[in-house]
Each structure stands twice: as C-alpha cells, then as structure tokens.
Design a protein around this motif. Sequence first.
Motif, short mmCIF file in Angstrom:
data_model
loop_
_atom_site.label_atom_id
_atom_site.label_comp_id
_atom_site.label_asym_id
_atom_site.label_seq_id
_atom_site.Cartn_x
_atom_site.Cartn_y
_atom_site.Cartn_z
N ASN A 203 35.24 31.03 43.19
CA ASN A 203 36.61 30.54 43.30
C ASN A 203 36.63 29.02 43.29
O ASN A 203 37.67 28.40 43.52
CB ASN A 203 37.39 31.19 44.44
CG ASN A 203 36.93 30.78 45.81
OD1 ASN A 203 36.30 29.75 45.99
ND2 ASN A 203 37.28 31.58 46.80
N ALA A 238 43.28 34.35 35.84
CA ALA A 238 44.20 34.13 36.94
C ALA A 238 45.42 35.06 36.85
O ALA A 238 46.12 35.26 37.83
CB ALA A 238 44.67 32.68 36.95
N SER A 283 37.97 33.60 39.89
CA SER A 283 39.41 33.70 40.16
C SER A 283 39.80 32.49 41.00
O SER A 283 38.97 31.87 41.65
CB SER A 283 39.71 35.01 40.89
OG SER A 283 39.18 34.97 42.20
N TRP A 287 44.35 32.33 45.42
CA TRP A 287 45.07 33.07 44.36
C TRP A 287 46.32 33.73 44.92
O TRP A 287 46.25 34.41 45.95
CB TRP A 287 44.09 34.13 43.84
CG TRP A 287 44.40 34.75 42.52
CD1 TRP A 287 45.33 34.40 41.61
CD2 TRP A 287 43.68 35.87 41.96
NE1 TRP A 287 45.25 35.21 40.51
CE2 TRP A 287 44.25 36.13 40.69
CE3 TRP A 287 42.62 36.67 42.39
CZ2 TRP A 287 43.79 37.17 39.86
CZ3 TRP A 287 42.16 37.69 41.57
CH2 TRP A 287 42.74 37.95 40.31
N GLU A 299 46.90 25.95 45.29
CA GLU A 299 46.25 27.11 44.67
C GLU A 299 45.22 26.63 43.66
O GLU A 299 45.40 25.60 43.01
CB GLU A 299 47.30 27.99 43.96
CG GLU A 299 46.71 29.34 43.54
CD GLU A 299 47.63 30.15 42.62
OE1 GLU A 299 47.40 31.36 42.48
OE2 GLU A 299 48.57 29.57 42.05
N ASP A 300 44.12 27.35 43.56
CA ASP A 300 43.04 26.99 42.65
C ASP A 300 42.44 25.63 42.99
O ASP A 300 42.00 24.90 42.10
CB ASP A 300 43.54 27.02 41.19
CG ASP A 300 42.39 27.18 40.21
OD1 ASP A 300 41.28 27.55 40.65
OD2 ASP A 300 42.59 26.91 39.03
#
Lengths: 796, 796
Positions: A203, A238, A283, A287, A299-300
């Motif tokens: 991740n 994603a 991912s 997420w 996010e991310d």
Amino acid sequence: MTETASEHALSLLDRYWRAANYLSVGQIYLLDNPLLKRPLEEVDVKPRLLGHWGTTPGLNFVYAHLNRVIRERDAQVLYVCGPGHGGPGMVANTWLEGTYSETYPEIAQDAEGMRKLFRQFSFPGGVPSHVAPETPGSIHEGGELGYALVHAFGAAFDNPELVVACVVGDGEAETGPLAASWHSNKFLNPARDGAVLPILHLNGYKIAGPTILSRMERPELEQLLRGYGYDPIFVEGAEPMPMHREMASAMDRAFDTIAAIRQEARGGGPLSRPAWPMIVLRSPKGWTGPAEVDGKKVEDFWRSHQVPVSNARGDADHRAILEEWMRSYDPADLFEEDGRLKAELAALAPQGERRMGAIPQGNGGLLRQELKRPDPAEFAVEVPHPGEAIGEATRVLGRYLKGVMALNEAERNFLVFGPDETASNRLDALFELTDRRWLDRTESYDVSLGPDGRVFEALSEHLCQGWLEGYLLTGRHGFFSCYEAFIHIVDSMFNQHAKWLKVSRELEWRKPVSSLNYLLTSHVWQQDHNGFSHQDPGFVDHVANKKADVVRVYFPPDANTLLCVGHHVLGTWDRINVIVAGKAPAPQWLTMEEAKAHCEAGIGAFHFAGNVAEGEEPDLVVACAGDVPTLEAVAAVDILRRGLPGLKVRLVNVVDLMALDTPAHHPHGLADEAFDALFTTDKPVIFAYHGYAPLIHRLTYKRTNHHNIHVHGYREEGTTTTPFDMVVLNEVDRFHLAIAAIDRLPQLGAEGARLREGLTAKLAEHSAYIREHGRDMPEIRDWSWPYETAARAGQD
Amino acid sequence: MTETASEHALSLLDRYWRAANYLSVGQIYLLDNPLLKRPLEEVDVKPRLLGHWGTTPGLNFVYAHLNRVIRERDAQVLYVCGPGHGGPGMVANTWLEGTYSETYPEIAQDAEGMRKLFRQFSFPGGVPSHVAPETPGSIHEGGELGYALVHAFGAAFDNPELVVACVVGDGEAETGPLAASWHSNKFLNPARDGAVLPILHLNGYKIAGPTILSRMERPELEQLLRGYGYDPIFVEGAEPMPMHREMASAMDRAFDTIAAIRQEARGGGPLSRPAWPMIVLRSPKGWTGPAEVDGKKVEDFWRSHQVPVSNARGDADHRAILEEWMRSYDPADLFEEDGRLKAELAALAPQGERRMGAIPQGNGGLLRQELKRPDPAEFAVEVPHPGEAIGEATRVLGRYLKGVMALNEAERNFLVFGPDETASNRLDALFELTDRRWLDRTESYDVSLGPDGRVFEALSEHLCQGWLEGYLLTGRHGFFSCYEAFIHIVDSMFNQHAKWLKVSRELEWRKPVSSLNYLLTSHVWQQDHNGFSHQDPGFVDHVANKKADVVRVYFPPDANTLLCVGHHVLGTWDRINVIVAGKAPAPQWLTMEEAKAHCEAGIGAFHFAGNVAEGEEPDLVVACAGDVPTLEAVAAVDILRRGLPGLKVRLVNVVDLMALDTPAHHPHGLADEAFDALFTTDKPVIFAYHGYAPLIHRLTYKRTNHHNIHVHGYREEGTTTTPFDMVVLNEVDRFHLAIAAIDRLPQLGAEGARLREGLTAKLAEHSAYIREHGRDMPEIRDWSWPYETAARAGQD
C-alpha cells in the motif's frame, strides 16, 4: 485459469467488504450512533481517536476474498495478519462472521452489539488497537513487525490440510526477520506440511514515507520474489470492481496451484521444492477513505496511516468528512434496521470451524495433545560417586530428545530447531532417527538431510524462534537449542511471545499451548573456539523482567539433572523455560534418583562436597548455579576443607533459579524458613554464578542473609582461551572463590592468611603456565583432582 | 570488458595467495618450526587446535585479488570480512603486507615473527580466533553473523572515494539482518557516497550442513540478487589458475562499473539508483586443504569448517596429513630463508595507506573530527516557574539536532537514523534543513525525500543500528532515535558494539571513535495508539550488564535537561549513550541554567517541589528517574504536602542513572557522602522509576539507606490506554506513590490514614471514570493541577 467468480457474487462480496470497512471506521471513531440513523454529533465521536486506518481496507479486502475461496473449496485457512495494527479490520470481520459474538456474547450481532464493538476499541477497559490474543482466530499480534511470515510457516508445518494466508505489509517487509522469512519455503514439505500463501500488501507507505518494495520498478520486484522462490500473482489498482475481479482470479489461481502442488507431492514420487504461489496486492493506503483532509492528500498516502480525520469530535468540518465517509459505505444497504448483517451478506461467510475466526489452529490449545515423554531414567548416566563419572550433559539430553521424537512419530507434533548447531550442541543422537529438513538439491555425500527431517536448521535465530512460536501456537510441541550469547538476537521476539502468553492466560477461551523451551549451550565459559563476541549470559536477566508466572530458568549442574529438567519442561504449558547447560565433558555429581529429588526441590545442599549435616550450622556457605560454577564451587570447597580442616562448609546448588526469589513474587520461590536453613541468617555466602552477578542480588534481595551474599559472576572479561582461564579472568574460579571466603572469615587468622597466600601463588602460576603452554596446568586438567576428595566425602 | 591481468601476474598472485594460506594453516596448527625447515614433530603442534579453516582460503583469495586492483587503480578499499571467524586469513594478509608488524613490532616480518604469529593465534594471552579490534584494518568482528553488509554501507556513506569490499558468507546470508541489508543500496548516493562491492562467498556449507543460497539453482539465485538491485558477476570453480583468471576479470569489471557509475552520477545530472556490481564467488569450503581425512570428505564439505585434521599433535598419521598439506604450498617458493616474503611477492601488496590493513577508515578515530555543536541554550524552553510551561522534549531536541546538522554541513560527517519514526518521534525540525535519504522514484506529492537527505529511515532497527555503527567506526558522528520497546530488536548488536569498544579502548593504536547515541522515545508510558506489545523499558537493564565505562544512561525529566544531555553525548567518544525521553506535551521544570547544573551533577533535589532545604533532614524522600515518573513524583509530593502540612519531604530527580551506582563501580557514581546527604541514611525513600524496579535496587545495593528504598516501576501491566492509566496500572502514579509513602510513615497516625483513604477513593474514581469516558478525569487532564503548588513552592 479457472473460472472466475460471477459479477453478482463479486458485487455481494463488495458489499461485504464495505460492511467490514464501515465497522472498521466505526471502531476508530464512534462512541454511539453506530448505524448512523441520525446525523453524527459531537457526542457520538470518541474523545481520543486512536487506531490505524491505512492498512485496514486492504486487510478487509483480503478477508472477504478468502471467505469466498474457503466456501467454494471447503478450505482450511488460517489468516496471519502481519500489519497487526490493522486490528479494527480483523475485529470487524470476526464480528461479521459471528465468531466475535460467540467468543464475547456481550458484543452481540445487533445494533447494541455494534455500539459496544465500536466503543470498546482502543478504549480503556476495552480491547487493544492491534490484533492481539483477544482477537479470535489470531496467533499473531503484529505489534512489533517482522514475524508474520515465519509464524505462518511455523503454523503450516505438519498441518497438511491447512493454508496459511499471510498478509505481509510493505513496511514489515523491510525488516530483517521478514526478509529472511521468505526462504522458509526451502523447509516446507508439500506432502506433509500445509501451504503458506504470502500476500504482499503494497500500500506504498509506512508512517511517514514510502516503502522500499513499493517504489522498486515492477520487473525488479518480480525478480526478487521469484528469486525468493515464489510465483507472484499481481493484483494492482484502486477501482473496487476491477480489483475484485482480479483478486478473485488471483485467489483461484493460487488455490488451484496449491492443490496441484499437493496432488503432485502426495502421489508418492520424489519430493522437490515447488514454486509456491503468492499474491502481490497493490492497493491504495487508506483505500475508500477521504481523499484529502485540510487540503492535504490522505488516501493513497502515508497521512492515512492512523486517523485520517483527526478532530472529528471538536471540528464540525472534520465531523462532516467523517460522516460522509461512513455514509459512502451505505450502511442501510449492508445492515438490517436492528444492526444484523443482511442475510445475503451473512451467507458469504464460511460456516463453523471454517470461519477464520473459529479455525482451531487459531486457538492451538484446543488441538494440543500432551507430548509422550519417555522416562528420563532410561537415559541416565551412571554416577558411582560424585565427580567420578565424566559426561557431556547435552549429548545425554540429545538421546532423550531422540526418545521423545520416537514416541511421537505417529502424531508428528514435535520439532527441534536450532541455527545450524544441533550437532555442535551435541544433540546429534536425533540424527539417528531423523534428518535435518531439506527440500532442495542434495549430494551423494550429504549426511542427515531430507524432506521429512524433523530438525530445522537455518542460520537465523529469528527463523528458529518464529517457526517454533507458530508451531506451538497452533497446538504442537518443540525445542530450540542455541548458542547462549546469540539468543539475544531474539530478545524482542521472546518479549512479544511472553506478552502474548501473559494475556492469553487471562482469557478463559484461549486454551493452554505448550511452553517454549530453550536450551542455551556453548555458553560463556566454553569459548575455546570463539571468544569475547560469543560471551553473554544476560538472556536470563532479560527473561527475569517478564511476568513471573510465565518464565522459568534452570541451571542443571550435570547430565542427570539436565535430563530431569528437560523432561519436566516438555510437559509444561503457557510458559517460557530457559535451560542453560554446557556441552563439554564434565564431572557428574548426582545419580538419577538424587537428580530427581534435587530438581524437584530446585535447590539444595550437595552434602558430598560440604561437611555439615542438614540442620547443622556451617561457618560458610558456598553456593553455585550453573555447571562450570558448580565445578569451581566444589573445587573451592575442597581447597578450603583441605587447607582449613576445622572449617564447616555447606555447598548449595541451585537448579531452578527462581527458587531464590521470594514465594510472594515467584511461584517457585523457596519459603523463607527453608532459605534461611540453607543459607543461614548470618554466615558469609560465596555464590559462584553462571551469569551476571546482579541477578542473584535481585532475586535474594529480600532474604534475611542477603547482605552476606557475595556473588562472583561473568564480568565481561574474556577472549579465546580455556574454560578454566575464562573463570579465572572473571574470578569465578576455585582459587578466587576460596580467597573470597577466607576474606570473609577473619576468625581464620594466620591459618587463613597462609592458605590465601598459597592460592594467590596458584593464580600467578596458572597465568604464567597457560601463557607459556597454551593449556591449563596439569592439576587443573586432571579432572579427578578436585573430585577425589569430593568422592571420598560422598562416602561419609 | 577490460584487459585482464597477464598470466605472469596471475601466477605471482597465486603464490601470494598460497603464502596467505600457508600462514593461515600455520596459525591454526603450529607452535614452532614455522618454515618447516625440519620434519614436523609433535612438539611443533599446538596442544589445543582452534580456529576456522573452511572460510579462510576464500577470504585470502579475495584479499589477493583486491590487492591487485588497488595497486593498478590506486583504489581506496576497505575490506569488511563477514566470516570473521576466518581470522587467520586477515591476520596472515596484514602480516604479508607489513601492517601487522607495524602495528605489533614484536611480530616482525621474519622467521621469528612468523613463529610468534603462529603461536599467538587462539592462544591464551594471544589474539582471538576471529577478526577483532586487534586486527588491523578491520571495523567488523563477524563473531555474531549478520552485520557485514550493513556495516559496509555505513562505512561507505559520505566517503565518496572509498570502495568497501564486503565478503558475505553464505551462512551469514541466511540471517535476517543480512537479508535486509541488501536493500541498503536504495540509500546509497553514487555522487556523494562511496561504493559497496558485495562478494557473496558461496562455499556451500555452514557448521554441519549446506547453505540455502548455495543449493538454490543458479537462475533462481541470480533473480534474487538482481531483485535486490545488483548486477552479479559469477566466479565459480575449484582450479586455482582458471579461478584467478575469472576473479581478476570479475574484479576489473566490478571496479570499471563502479568508476562508470561514479562518473555518470558526478556529472551533475539527476541522480537515480544504479545496478551496483557484486561478485558471487563459488569456491570449495576448505579450498586447497586435505580432500579427505580418516576416509571422510573434508575439502568442499562442512567438515572443513574448523580444524580439518583434528589430532595432528598426538597422531602421526594426522600430522603427516598436516605436513603434506602445508608443504603443498611450497613455503620455500614463498619465503626467504629468514622468513621474509619473497621480494617479487611483497611487491604485490599496495603501499602505505592503500594497504587494506592500513587504510585510515579501518581505524576511524584517526579521521574523526570533533562535531561542531551549537550552544543548547539557543534552543531552550522558557520556564517561568517549574511546571508552568508545557513543552515536547523531543521536538525541542529536534531543533537542536537541526542546529548540529547545519553547523557540520560542509564536513558531511553527521547522520540521523531511525526506523520510520523521525517525525513520529518529533524530530521533524530536521526536515526543514534536509530530507529523508531516497534514491528511488519519487512522486510530486512526496515530502522530504531526496538523494542527498541526511536522515536515514528504513523500517528495520537492524539497518539503522548497523549503518550507524559502520559510520561511527569510520570516524563520523550520528544519532539514532527509536521506539523504546523495539530497541530490543538490536540487543545483540548493541552487545557486539559494546564489546568492540571495550577491547578497542585497550588498544593504544585504535583511536577513539564517536559514541553511539540512542534516543529511546515513544516509551512505555505513552501508549495511546499502541499497547502492551509496545511496552518494554528493559533495554537499559541490558545495557547495565556491559562494562561500566562504556555505557551511560540518561533520563532527562524535561526539554531543557534533554537538550543538555543531547549536547553532552554528541561530544563524547568510545561510549554508548542511552537517552530515554518522551515526545508528548509535558510540564517543564527547569530553566536552562538549572538544567545545566542538574545535568552536570547527574542527580539532585528539586527544591521547588519539596519543602526541605539542602542540609536539612526530611521525613521522607521521593525520588524519580524518567519524565513521566518525575511528573507523578512531583504530584505525589504535592498531595502529601497538601494533606500533611507538617511533613518534610525532599524530591530527588535522577538524570544520569549511573550516579546511583557506587563510584567504585561506575565513574559517574555519586560519592557515598553525597548520596547519603540526598537520600538520608534512615528515612523512607519512595522511588518512581521509568523502567523495571530491580535495576534501581541493583544500582543502590551498596548504599547505606538501601533497605529503605521502595521502588515503583513498570511491572508488565498495560494495554492501549491513557498515559495516566498506564501509571496507575503499574502503581507508579501519584496516588500509589503517596499511599506507599504513608505506609512507611507510621508516625502519621490517623492523619495519614485519612489521607490514604481519600487516595484509595481517588484511584477507584479514576478507574470508573476512564472506563466510562475513555479519558482521564479532568483533574488529571488539567496539567496545572499538581503544578500550581509546585510553582508556588518554587517562589519560596
């Protein structure tokens, strides 16, 4: 390729995943209003927001997809969650499948249960934020990172039907133990063991920066994983639905490959090491969480590691982000009005023991069968008189371990581990019965190597420890022998296991697992071949810091006592037992009968060495713990008795170190009266100890005669030299012990002074002799020297 | 491809190699007759045969070939010998090149010197069997395996002209730390750092079995190494001359590639991570030794690991094997009559500091420049009254570290290490000046990442520790911040470094290197986010077992004291300093002036908290070490003074833990009179300690008032909860401390009993409140509560 799951099945699976994500966010944030039936208010949000969101949606994604393959294949899957800080995810999933409520009936599968589930998380009096012993189905905490994969392999050994799905975070993958763990596949026998399915979760980020593996270019990463011996299946993206399709197909391919490997290996042909499948799941971190908060990417990115919206109680804007985020999962589409998971989703979980929260290997004590143990007397060394026989303690224990191995051959529930030192540590009798586990190429001249071997040797204490932990926690038995100095390599793993046991013992539903047994040998006093770097007896100090009831430390002084201790520890549970014993030829003191009695007491007088009867008051007590210190103590008493015939001396030997502790602090602590009877209340005690002296003071600190106890132990002096020179350098030798005694007995007057002078001269003589000849003086080498008298005394 | 060395040059090189092998065997076996001028007799052979032959010929092979490239290219090469037990090889080579005799003039380069060289090896009073501080040119012991490559990278950072040739044994390669170390190349800046040339030595066997890497099929191994980011050059075989050709060509290719990488990187263009060259040397274990002994395979097998001919003194047949083996090197072809190496061979060694035994980086103290340090007062926190200011101690230290970084920017001799926790540990001011070191791909949204960053973060305590060790041992400075609980991961690395320092300090020619400085934070008492697995304050117990003069332990109670301690330790050498300090907002006690005086004394009364003057006798002493215990101790004294106005209390704070020890044992030990003046000789002392209580007893064990010291410390109770609840669970909180004091002051009578009752009620109230509200009672959260009085007291 197998047929992938239908779109309908995947859209149900997506909803299941959303349910798990919803419950995970709820645990981190909410005190109340669990189903969001009304707008989120300040009072609904916890005052302290604690937990780790970033890794959690990925863990939930894996869980949901494993559920599918378990159901479709009736597979036995144990989930080892490397990123243990993703605790909310594992708790959420076990609640969804029902195991959480079965384990903790007060957290029911309804709205009120959901409220409690949310509230208790990371809440005082509730459950910790990490996967922990409290989490159903788990054998792995993942607080300290690095051990997920090695635990997974330990669980898979001798579990032929099991698949251990092991999520490895890309942060954890940077640790040394994890990096070495990939090679565990060289030890996995596809015919007799289960499978491990590593799921490398890229991740992308740790707490505050990118991870190494996630920023490597894909061809390089693929080479690395293939080099480790795996056949990686990449799942990257994603967008939920395409990701579900890819993951379902990856899971099918992995499980198909495992089935094919098994079929091939179990056909009876020659075994070799297959390329095991693994999944690489790339991912986004965090997420499905908020993309941005306060204008910053979340996010991310690493900012989603813990709590993405940090002021959701106090700040209305933050609270709005949280509410929008939670509503994005559409709780009404997932849960009934009363909080139950919708039936079509509940049907996605496996049934009964196939649920990953209910698999018995996740609570290994359920499966544990007592180890069959031979009578140690069968292996006893003949000791006609104390000191007259010479034996190699660990070699004798090796024969006993072979006996254990033989008795449990059918159960296949006993393994021996060591970092390439099983033979060096003289446990080689085992190789008369079994091999070293080896799946790779062998040569005609190799000895004791085979795919079915039950001795595991990798030059990594981390692997030995981790495999053994995984093996024990899934209900089996084992033994780990290690060079004493290098057991510090796993200090922190010991810590985590001790903590796991401490908490497990407080949980009624966790059944006892077998104790983790260490034999520490090639110890500080026997460094002919090595030297200063191989000298550290401090592991027991580290051990002594843990909860008293979890730890035991034994210093058997000879072979028969080692047999008794070894036999004993293999029958215990929920403990960590540390045995320290040498491998060199050494004089033997006790017959088997005497050894049994001595070990049962844990501590006692060696009457053959001293010259006072029980109950009689000596002028001096010489005490000892450890095989070499015992030899020196016996010799010191011999010197004193020859030189000072009027002196009354008692020799006390300690096998069970915790006997020195008070009964109030340790269950093995000797009663004060018994302690005083042995050590007197006012006479000098010279204590020859195997390790660092302060531990003896620490243990005896509340005893009446404590201020008279003078401890000689290892003081960090040493090099490559003889064992006797080692004790001299650290003043644990017979001469220094006798001198120390004389110095505390002023009543000896001139007679003492004369003997003292002679002993000082002996020390100088030793020093000159060894530097000239490279070995000890004949009187030291002649083992019978101190023991002739000892043997004579034994006849009194 | 470059032109390879001529056949003539290689045949000379082969003779040089034979000379090194001859000297290696001689060290293991011979007392006398070093040049074999007469037949070998029993008395020529050592009575105890100790040492490791197996790895040695390979190490010698590498050394000889490195000599060639050094001469031809005037290269700066540091040799890191992972298989440190191949000590005879490194000693032999430094003797051949002359550095051994320059370091130890009594071991001259003649026959008598050779005799002494042989005799001293693994001989009492001589040199250890391993590469050790005694070995010229070495920064790496290799006794405990796993750290060769990480040391090599540490040495290479900020050493742009250096090539660190690092031999990694295939045994060592199985360890976790080594497996992770390969990824160090992600942190190596080809423009500003030196190069590391890993030489993976596949000799096939450990002590008693094959190695994992040597039995992997070659394509799989090659994938693994390419996956680690290297471009492997394979040199495989057993015939000397073809192997020399291959190795010479491999070395040329590797050094050519390094030169090309440097040229490219130093041209000023954008930096990226190149595929660094490495060599895979597959050669027989025990190469050139006896093929068989007693009918058993020895060469190219694990039986050659230590002493291949075990009874060469007592057994004539064995002695004949040894003599034939040694004569196979043809000593007369290598050495002059008088024992000097033949001139044409001596000419093969590099000159002066280019010799690997003489390279200054191998004795880093020669290169060490004092670190420039700013005045800590520039960074001080304003403390108007004790307890009135709130500060985050480590955040303040971060600003100071930034100041250090700025002052030494030109020297490039200061690095900061941490396992992904630099910002989490609040040292993020550093990122205003520099980046996290990062060579791989970056994204537009990344923050503080760059190829020139001077903060190193990998999620591996092993890497942080090992890099720092290598950096320090080559003459530079550094700082390592780590979560307290997880520093146990490197317990054994700490051990080995402490042992290295202890021995180095005894060698005149080894110049002092900078101390290894730890900041342990996110400590046991601050576990909001984590929990039981993150709670272990025992590293200092481990540290306290080492030689007193090597170790120091500091518990600064607030930011200004942390500044003083941090400033101090960065100016020290040849020590290991452990600082334990929290990162959470906390009350500040001392002004900078007071902090300086307090830290210089190491221990002292906090007069603002107590109510007795210096010299006056209190009824009670409350002592503390650690920031959270200090807060609780201040609060406890406040409670006692409010509740019992007549009570005379002194609060003693300990910054320098070793001040508690006696001056006879530790140089920082407080004189007995001063200790008695602070702690009294007969009044109760309640000691609130950060870690496990026994250490305080151990340190104060010889003090007059020891039996009155009651220590409250961590007792392995904890979960995810508030810091205050953590201290309550372990009874280190203000209420328990005050109760403990009352229990030791029977003279308080009913007044004491009443207060005690109130405190017990408070504890119950706390317990109920926190389980209900998930946070502490307002009176605990209101930081000013205990300090109002404290501040008032400060005005007295």
